[in-house]
Design a protein around this motif. Structure first.
Motif, PDB file in Angstrom:
ATOM      1  N   PRO A  66      -3.223  -7.333 137.399  1.00  0.00           N
ATOM      2  CA  PRO A  66      -2.780  -7.471 138.789  1.00  0.00           C
ATOM      3  C   PRO A  66      -3.689  -8.343 139.646  1.00  0.00           C
ATOM      4  CG  PRO A  66      -2.678  -5.177 138.088  1.00  0.00           C
ATOM      5  CD  PRO A  66      -3.385  -5.917 136.999  1.00  0.00           C
ATOM      6  N   LEU A  67      -5.015  -8.294 139.395  1.00  0.00           N
ATOM      7  CA  LEU A  67      -5.934  -9.089 140.218  1.00  0.00           C
ATOM      8  C   LEU A  67      -5.725 -10.584 140.011  1.00  0.00           C
ATOM      9  CD1 LEU A  67      -9.230  -7.018 139.869  1.00  0.00           C
ATOM     10  CD2 LEU A  67      -7.761  -7.195 141.873  1.00  0.00           C
ATOM     11  N   MET A  68      -5.604 -10.984 138.744  1.00  0.00           N
ATOM     12  CA  MET A  68      -5.401 -12.402 138.450  1.00  0.00           C
ATOM     13  C   MET A  68      -4.035 -12.888 138.934  1.00  0.00           C
ATOM     14  SD  MET A  68      -8.074 -13.710 137.142  1.00  0.00           S
ATOM     15  CE  MET A  68      -9.565 -13.395 136.197  1.00  0.00           C
ATOM     16  N   ARG A  69      -3.082 -11.959 139.061  1.00  0.00           N
ATOM     17  CA  ARG A  69      -1.746 -12.339 139.534  1.00  0.00           C
ATOM     18  C   ARG A  69      -1.632 -12.272 141.055  1.00  0.00           C
ATOM     19  NH1 ARG A  69       0.007  -8.573 135.637  1.00  0.00           N
ATOM     20  NH2 ARG A  69       0.856  -7.285 137.313  1.00  0.00           N
ATOM     21  N   ASN A  70      -2.723 -11.876 141.712  1.00  0.00           N
ATOM     22  CA  ASN A  70      -2.714 -11.758 143.171  1.00  0.00           C
ATOM     23  C   ASN A  70      -3.050 -13.113 143.803  1.00  0.00           C
ATOM     24  OD1 ASN A  70      -3.084 -11.190 145.871  1.00  0.00           O
ATOM     25  ND2 ASN A  70      -4.457  -9.450 145.540  1.00  0.00           N
ATOM     26  N   PRO A  71      -2.058 -13.850 144.299  1.00  0.00           N
ATOM     27  CA  PRO A  71      -2.331 -15.189 144.850  1.00  0.00           C
ATOM     28  C   PRO A  71      -3.212 -15.125 146.095  1.00  0.00           C
ATOM     29  CG  PRO A  71      -0.082 -14.516 145.354  1.00  0.00           C
ATOM     30  CD  PRO A  71      -0.638 -13.488 144.421  1.00  0.00           C
ATOM     31  N   TYR A  72      -3.095 -14.008 146.854  1.00  0.00           N
ATOM     32  CA  TYR A  72      -3.926 -13.864 148.055  1.00  0.00           C
ATOM     33  C   TYR A  72      -5.403 -13.781 147.688  1.00  0.00           C
ATOM     34  CZ  TYR A  72       0.613 -12.518 149.986  1.00  0.00           C
ATOM     35  OH  TYR A  72       1.930 -12.495 150.354  1.00  0.00           O
ATOM     36  N   LEU A  73      -5.713 -13.080 146.597  1.00  0.00           N
ATOM     37  CA  LEU A  73      -7.113 -12.907 146.199  1.00  0.00           C
ATOM     38  C   LEU A  73      -7.705 -14.237 145.729  1.00  0.00           C
ATOM     39  CD1 LEU A  73      -9.495 -11.034 145.744  1.00  0.00           C
ATOM     40  CD2 LEU A  73      -8.604 -10.530 143.460  1.00  0.00           C
ATOM     41  N   VAL A  74      -6.972 -14.910 144.845  1.00  0.00           N
ATOM     42  CA  VAL A  74      -7.452 -16.201 144.338  1.00  0.00           C
ATOM     43  C   VAL A  74      -7.626 -17.185 145.493  1.00  0.00           C
ATOM     44  CG1 VAL A  74      -6.929 -18.149 142.824  1.00  0.00           C
ATOM     45  CG2 VAL A  74      -6.378 -15.820 142.087  1.00  0.00           C
ATOM     46  N   GLY A  75      -6.642 -17.226 146.391  1.00  0.00           N
ATOM     47  CA  GLY A  75      -6.703 -18.123 147.540  1.00  0.00           C
ATOM     48  C   GLY A  75      -7.855 -17.781 148.476  1.00  0.00           C
ATOM     49  N   SER A  76      -8.109 -16.468 148.650  1.00  0.00           N
ATOM     50  CA  SER A  76      -9.194 -16.057 149.560  1.00  0.00           C
ATOM     51  C   SER A  76     -10.561 -16.441 149.012  1.00  0.00           C
ATOM     52  CB  SER A  76      -9.132 -14.544 149.801  1.00  0.00           C
ATOM     53  OG  SER A  76      -9.484 -13.836 148.625  1.00  0.00           O
ATOM     54  N   ILE A  77     -10.732 -16.370 147.693  1.00  0.00           N
ATOM     55  CA  ILE A  77     -12.010 -16.766 147.086  1.00  0.00           C
ATOM     56  C   ILE A  77     -12.254 -18.256 147.298  1.00  0.00           C
ATOM     57  CG2 ILE A  77     -13.223 -17.016 144.881  1.00  0.00           C
ATOM     58  CD1 ILE A  77     -11.821 -14.419 143.981  1.00  0.00           C
ATOM     59  N   VAL A  78     -11.210 -19.046 147.064  1.00  0.00           N
ATOM     60  CA  VAL A  78     -11.325 -20.502 147.271  1.00  0.00           C
ATOM     61  C   VAL A  78     -11.593 -20.808 148.743  1.00  0.00           C
ATOM     62  CG1 VAL A  78     -10.084 -22.696 147.150  1.00  0.00           C
ATOM     63  CG2 VAL A  78      -9.844 -21.024 145.293  1.00  0.00           C
ATOM     64  N   LEU A  79     -10.866 -20.147 149.644  1.00  0.00           N
ATOM     65  CA  LEU A  79     -11.023 -20.378 151.074  1.00  0.00           C
ATOM     66  C   LEU A  79     -12.435 -19.999 151.544  1.00  0.00           C
ATOM     67  CD1 LEU A  79      -9.813 -21.102 153.842  1.00  0.00           C
ATOM     68  CD2 LEU A  79      -9.023 -18.732 154.023  1.00  0.00           C
ATOM     69  N   SER A  80     -12.933 -18.849 151.110  1.00  0.00           N
ATOM     70  CA  SER A  80     -14.264 -18.390 151.520  1.00  0.00           C
ATOM     71  C   SER A  80     -15.343 -19.347 151.025  1.00  0.00           C
ATOM     72  CB  SER A  80     -14.516 -16.978 150.984  1.00  0.00           C
ATOM     73  OG  SER A  80     -13.592 -16.062 151.521  1.00  0.00           O
ATOM     74  N   ALA A  81     -15.212 -19.822 149.779  1.00  0.00           N
ATOM     75  CA  ALA A  81     -16.182 -20.782 149.234  1.00  0.00           C
ATOM     76  C   ALA A  81     -16.138 -22.086 150.032  1.00  0.00           C
ATOM     77  CB  ALA A  81     -15.878 -21.041 147.764  1.00  0.00           C
ATOM     78  N   ALA A  82     -14.927 -22.504 150.407  1.00  0.00           N
ATOM     79  CA  ALA A  82     -14.779 -23.748 151.175  1.00  0.00           C
ATOM     80  C   ALA A  82     -15.401 -23.622 152.564  1.00  0.00           C
ATOM     81  CB  ALA A  82     -13.294 -24.099 151.293  1.00  0.00           C
ATOM     82  N   VAL A  83     -15.201 -22.471 153.216  1.00  0.00           N
ATOM     83  CA  VAL A  83     -15.791 -22.244 154.543  1.00  0.00           C
ATOM     84  C   VAL A  83     -17.311 -22.268 154.462  1.00  0.00           C
ATOM     85  CG1 VAL A  83     -16.102 -20.529 156.376  1.00  0.00           C
ATOM     86  CG2 VAL A  83     -13.816 -20.982 155.469  1.00  0.00           C
ATOM     87  N   THR A  84     -17.840 -21.642 153.401  1.00  0.00           N
ATOM     88  CA  THR A  84     -19.301 -21.609 153.217  1.00  0.00           C
ATOM     89  C   THR A  84     -19.863 -23.018 153.056  1.00  0.00           C
ATOM     90  OG1 THR A  84     -19.081 -19.456 152.135  1.00  0.00           O
ATOM     91  CG2 THR A  84     -21.159 -20.622 151.831  1.00  0.00           C
ATOM     92  N   LEU A  85     -19.210 -23.853 152.262  1.00  0.00           N
ATOM     93  CA  LEU A  85     -19.660 -25.237 152.067  1.00  0.00           C
ATOM     94  C   LEU A  85     -19.498 -26.059 153.338  1.00  0.00           C
ATOM     95  CD1 LEU A  85     -18.232 -25.985 148.502  1.00  0.00           C
ATOM     96  CD2 LEU A  85     -20.635 -25.673 149.129  1.00  0.00           C
ATOM     97  N   LEU A  86     -18.435 -25.782 154.080  1.00  0.00           N
ATOM     98  CA  LEU A  86     -18.170 -26.530 155.305  1.00  0.00           C
ATOM     99  C   LEU A  86     -19.295 -26.348 156.332  1.00  0.00           C
ATOM    100  CD1 LEU A  86     -16.003 -28.317 156.673  1.00  0.00           C
ATOM    101  CD2 LEU A  86     -15.010 -26.214 157.618  1.00  0.00           C
ATOM    102  N   CYS A  87     -19.938 -25.172 156.268  1.00  0.00           N
ATOM    103  CA  CYS A  87     -21.038 -24.896 157.214  1.00  0.00           C
ATOM    104  C   CYS A  87     -22.177 -25.916 157.084  1.00  0.00           C
ATOM    105  CB  CYS A  87     -21.598 -23.489 156.983  1.00  0.00           C
ATOM    106  SG  CYS A  87     -20.438 -22.188 157.438  1.00  0.00           S
TER     107      CYS A  87
END
Length: 864
Positions: free
Chosen positions: A798-819
């Motif tokens: 279920p975790l790997m099939r959760n698009p929100y989770l995968v997307g949130s990890i990518v988004l959080s990493a991107a925000v961190t780099l953007l800083c």
């Protein structure tokens, strides 16, 4: 003495009433002032303000308010604002969902003003039902709702539908006369009760009780006295919050002390301690729990389930026992012919129609001795007569054609004395008598029986055999009906004599389609199913056995027997002829044994138990207003299958909340461990307070919330319910959380130590700080993928099939780099561009930490 026990003259004298004239107007007014209006006190409407205030009643919210107060005291306005936003967001979401549910319930509860016909001063008057007083003479006709409890003085073919009050599925024959003192409510045939319906005939009734003194009023009293216990989730979160406060305080004090011993600035350590305290508290918990419950609530609304409170969805997921009504919940609430027993042949439903003359005659009698008509599947008229027409049609005969051939001349209606109905018809060549009724009464007017097309005299031995067969069918839960006929050369006044007995039909209220599979799924999920009904014990036992609720047809206990068996709830699965108080007592007994009880029902008699149960489930179509008011959720389509859907949804939600807590605690504790070790050892690359808060913000918002939207898989209904006595985070889970925290913290410290000591040139403390900062963030983001529960797979789960989770990890990493590319943010967080080697250290140690955790999960197994 109760009204049903007294002789008619005694009860008339007791109420000082003339049955021919009724009460005088002055006397009625005096009694109205003395007894009050004939009304049932209903539960108050929940105001929007109370719904809003309810959103703040949570230990975690109290904890957040404390953290917000501390932040404001030390002028950490950013932290205080962030926590305030979280609290308000949680309150707004919860308020909107519960407010909508409350309005949905109001739409279901259509209040109608009722009137009643009474005798006053010798004249019939129509008055508002609230004006009825004890001693009034009420006049009832078919279709009327009974407005007050009363003793029957006169009746003609009177039948009442008391299913909402007693659970009895069929209309009850009513007649005058006194009854023994120990007569159960469902068997008081000389009384009618407020809230029930007159299905047939008419009657003159002496009002014996009004308002809250009626049987309906007694139930309302029990409803008011049945206090709702805190939900399992509320109890577990309260226990969890207390433990978390203790752990946080101890660790923060230790870190603060270690910092002072290492001669760190007091103000800086104070800020760090506050940041750690805020970081340790999972402030996203109320929002994630509310969003997960709200999402489940919305999904269930699409499946015709109104959930009145968010916590109800999770509570159903934790259910260990479902107490269910029979009529209309497990069954179709309609009669169906399942057996036909004739002298030479026996027929069962789904078998081919017998090519036997006696069977054709039985079909013909079932059509002619019948006042119902078919209008689609439901039909119009008495439920039993409708079922007979359906039986005839299903077995290949044409109802309309039979009625065209035989013109009806006379009818001897069914009544409580003869218990037989008969009709006389004119055919093309001869006249035909058709009769049906109670077997013992029908046999008394039969002189012959039909054997393979030949009429034979009905001997006493054969009469006894038919009675034995009747008892056998009744013991298997069937309602029995006998059939007879007679051919005449012409019309006669006395046609109900010397009839030819044809045989017996067995009828039952059939189980709803799909219910057996639902019950099997409940058993597979470790949920016990108990049937509670006001119906006949044999009927209840047969249905329960057929649906797999009980293992044998002897597993039934009645309300009378229940009084002598205090522990019956622990061993029995079927309870018949039970009163509302006994239902309430059963729920109390189960809850005392630490069971989480779900109770389904549709009648007024179910209301006290619905309110007391951990989760009350009312029916939307058949459910009375009272049952819908007190229930936690309403099945708009009355489908029992929706309960299992809700159980699954509740379990998924509970699992997601647990995932979220484990994830946040392991991440937050990893930060505490890192800072504690750095402070204790006096290492130079300590994290700043603003960095701690940023890490907490990045991991608490997107990935943590995305965990709340994880869809479950088939394994969620293959597990036993969680023991309600166990905390939301057990000892093993706490052990795994500390293990996760140690691995994540070790990865961050290892990366920082490597960055400081194993590089070319001078030691760079600032670079080590950045490496530790980024390693903590990436390790925590990847850790979200470790939150498998139970038997869920890692890859393809279920975790790997959760698009929100995968997307949130990518988004959080991107925000961190953007800083790194926003100068003010970069400066505030004390960040700088890092060389490739440092990025490799961050990635390598983060992935290594994830692999160690996966290995630990494989070795130690499930967290619970």
């Amino acid at each position: 003495m109760d009204a049903y026990q007294l002789k008619q003259q005694e009860i008339l004298e007791q109420f000082s009433t003339d049955p021919g004239k009724g009460l005088a107007a002055e006397d009625a007014q005096r009694r109205l002032e003395e007894h009050g209006p004939n009304e049932i006190s209903s539960s108050r409407r929940v105001s929007p303000l109370m719904i809003l205030l309810h959103q703040f009643k949570s230990p975690v919210v109290y904890l957040l308010l404390l953290a917000m107060g501390l932040s404001m005291f030390f002028k950490e306005w950013l932290d205080a604002t962030a926590i305030a936003v979280v609290i308000l967001l949680n309150a707004v979401i919860g308020f909107i969902m519960e407010f909508q549910a409350e309005r949905s319930m109001e739409a279901l509860q259509k209040m109608t003003s009722q009137s009643a016909r009474v005798l006053r001063g010798g004249r019939m008057q129509e008055i508002p039902s609230a004006g009825i007083v004890p001693g009034d003479i009420m006049l009832l006709d078919a279709g009327d709702m009974v407005q007050a409890d009363g003793r029957i003085l006169e009746s003609t073919d009177l039948q009442a539908d008391e299913s909402a009050l007693t659970g009895e599925s069929l209309p009850v024959d009513k007649s005058p006369g006194e009854l023994p003192a120990d007569t159960q409510l469902a068997e008081r045939t000389n009384m009618v009760y407020k809230g029930t319906f007159v299905r047939n005939g008419n009657g003159k009734v002496l009002c014996t009780a009004t308002g809250m003194k009626t049987e309906l009023g007694h139930i309302a009293h029990m409803v008011a006295g049945a206090k709702k216990a805190a939900t399992p989730l509320e109890k577990k979160l309260e226990s969890f919050s207390k433990r978390l406060i203790g752990i946080t305080v101890v660790i923060v004090v230790l870190i603060f002390g270690a910092g002072l011993l290492n001669k760190e600035p007091v103000l800086e350590m104070l800020k760090t301690s506050i940041a750690l305290a805020v970081a340790a508290i999972p402030e996203g918990l109320p929002v994630v729990a509310t969003l997960a419950l709200a999402r489940g609530m919305i999904r269930m609304a699409r499946q015709n389930v109104i959930v009145k409170k968010l916590s109800a969805v999770e509570t159903l997921g934790a259910t260990t026992v479902i107490c269910t009504d029979k009529t209309g919940t497990l069954t179709e609430n309609r009669m169906e012919v399942t057996n036909a027993l004739l002298p030479a042949v026996e027929w069962r439903k789904k078998e081919e129609k017998p090519e036997e003359e006696s069977f054709h005659n039985l079909q013909r009698v079932a059509v002619l001795c019948n006042n119902a008509s078919l209008d689609g599947e439901k039909g119009i008229g008495d439920p039993i007569e409708v079922s007979l027409l359906n039986f005839v049609q299903e077995t290949g005969a044409d109802v309309a054609q039979i009625r065209e051939k035989f013109h009806k001349l006379k009818e001897a209606p069914f009544n409580s004395d003869t218990r037989v109905m008969g009709t006389l018809h004119k055919g093309e060549e001869k006249h035909l008598v058709s009769a049906k009724g109670a077997i013992e009464n029908l046999l008394d007017i039969c002189s012959h029986s039909l054997h393979e097309g030949e009429t034979k005299e009905l001997a006493q031995e054969e009469r006894d055999r038919w009675m034995q067969e009747t008892e056998k069918l009744a013991s298997s839960g069937l309602k029995t009906l006998g059939f007879a006929y007679r051919e005449l050369n012409g019309e006669t006044a006395e046609f109900m004599e010397n009839l030819v007995f044809l045989g017996i039909a067995g009828l039952m209220d059939p189980p709803r389609q799909g219910v057996q599979e639902v019950i099997d799924e409940c058993h597979g999920a470790g949920i016990r199913v108990i049937m509670l009904t006001g119906d006949h014990p044999a009927t209840a036992a047969h249905i329960a056995y057929e649906l797999g609720i009980s293992e044998n047809e002897q597993d039934v206990i009645t309300g009378k027997q229940l009084e002598g068996e205090n522990d019956a709830w622990a061993t029995r699965s079927v309870f018949a002829r039970v009163s509302p108080k006994q239902k309430l007592d059963l729920v109390n007994a189960l809850q005392s044994d630490h069971q989480i009880v779900a109770m389904t029902g549709d009648g007024v008699n179910d209301a006290p138990a619905l309110k007391k149960a951990d989760i009350g489930i009312a029916m939307g179509i058949r459910g009375t207003q009272v049952s819908q008011e007190v229930a936690d959720m309403v099945l708009k389509d009355d489908a029992f299958e929706s309960i299992v859907t809700a159980v699954r949804q509740g379990r998924v939600i509970f699992t997601n909340i647990k995932r979220f807590i484990v994830f946040l605690l392991s991440c937050n504790l990893s930060e505490l461990l890192v800072i504690g070790l750095v402070a204790t050892a006096g290492l130079p690359f300590q994290l700043a307070a603003i960095q701690i808060l940023f890490i907490n913000l990045i991991t608490d918002v997107f990935p943590a919330m995305a965990l709340g939207f994880t869809e479950g898989d088939d394994t969620v209904m293959q597990q036993k319910p969680l023991d309600p006595r166990k905390p939301i985070i057990g000892k093993k889970a706490w052990g795994m959380i500390w293990f996760y925290a140690a691995v994540i913290g070790g990865s961050a410290l290892g990366a920082a130590f490597t960055a400081e000591h194993f590089r070319e040139g001078e030691v760079d403390v600032h670079a080590a700080n950045n490496v530790m900062f980024y390693t903590l963030i990436l390790s925590q983001l990847l850790h979200a993928l470790n939150m498998n529960e139970g038997k869920e797979k890692f890859l393809g789960g279920p975790l790997m099939r959760n698009p929100y989770l995968v997307g949130s990890i990518v988004l959080s990493a991107a925000v961190t780099l953007l800083c790194l590319f926003i100068p003010p943010v970069k400066e505030a967080l004390r960040l700088e561009m890092m060389p490739r080697l440092d990025w490799l250290l961050v990635a390598g140690f983060s992935v290594a930490g994830m692999l160690v955790i996966r290995l630990g999960a494989a070795v130690f197994g499930r967290r619970d």
